[in-house]
Design a protein around this motif. Structure first.
Motif, mmCIF file in Angstrom:
data_model
loop_
_atom_site.group_PDB
_atom_site.id
_atom_site.type_symbol
_atom_site.label_atom_id
_atom_site.label_comp_id
_atom_site.label_asym_id
_atom_site.label_seq_id
_atom_site.Cartn_x
_atom_site.Cartn_y
_atom_site.Cartn_z
ATOM 1 N N ASP A 17 -1.275 3.289 0.395
ATOM 2 C CA ASP A 17 -0.081 2.523 0.750
ATOM 3 C C ASP A 17 -0.439 1.104 1.195
ATOM 4 O OD1 ASP A 17 1.539 4.685 0.177
ATOM 5 O OD2 ASP A 17 1.793 5.280 2.280
ATOM 6 N N TYR A 19 -3.476 -0.664 0.692
ATOM 7 C CA TYR A 19 -4.319 -1.492 -0.174
ATOM 8 C C TYR A 19 -4.052 -1.334 -1.670
ATOM 9 C CZ TYR A 19 -7.164 -2.004 4.034
ATOM 10 O OH TYR A 19 -7.601 -2.271 5.302
ATOM 11 N N GLY A 20 -3.299 -0.327 -2.049
ATOM 12 C CA GLY A 20 -3.154 -0.019 -3.471
ATOM 13 C C GLY A 20 -4.269 0.916 -3.907
ATOM 14 N N TRP A 21 -4.079 1.540 -5.067
ATOM 15 C CA TRP A 21 -5.009 2.572 -5.525
ATOM 16 C C TRP A 21 -6.439 2.059 -5.728
ATOM 17 C CZ3 TRP A 21 -5.342 7.615 -5.554
ATOM 18 C CH2 TRP A 21 -6.364 8.203 -6.297
#
Length: 83
Positions: A17, A19-21
């Motif tokens: 959520d 930092y992104g995947w």
């Protein structure tokens, strides 16, 4: 045995959520270095060290493994290996 939410799963979801995947995966890879006793001197070392100290060896290993499980990859992220 049911797969109940745990500390490592909550932290993994929080990393995604925040930092992104992709970046969360890089951080988890750096955490895995601590699990194996070979910390990586890369750019995610400080975050990985803090996570490792917070979780401890077992939960840190589970966190790193969580990111390697393709079932946890979001649908909007292109898989490296087709499902």
């Amino acid at each position: 045995m049911t797969d109940k939410p745990s500390l490592y799963q909550a932290l993994a979801a929080g990393l995604v959520d925040k930092y992104g995947w992709d970046r969360a995966t890089f951080i988890a890879t750096a955490v895995r270095g601590y699990v194996y006793g070979q910390p990586n001197p890369g750019p995610y070392r400080n975050e990985a060290e803090a996570i490792y100290k917070r979780l401890g060896w077992e939960q840190a290993a589970l966190l790193a493994a969580w990111f390697r499980n393709l079932n946890n990859r979001p649908d909007n992220v292109r898989p490296l290996i087709p499902r």
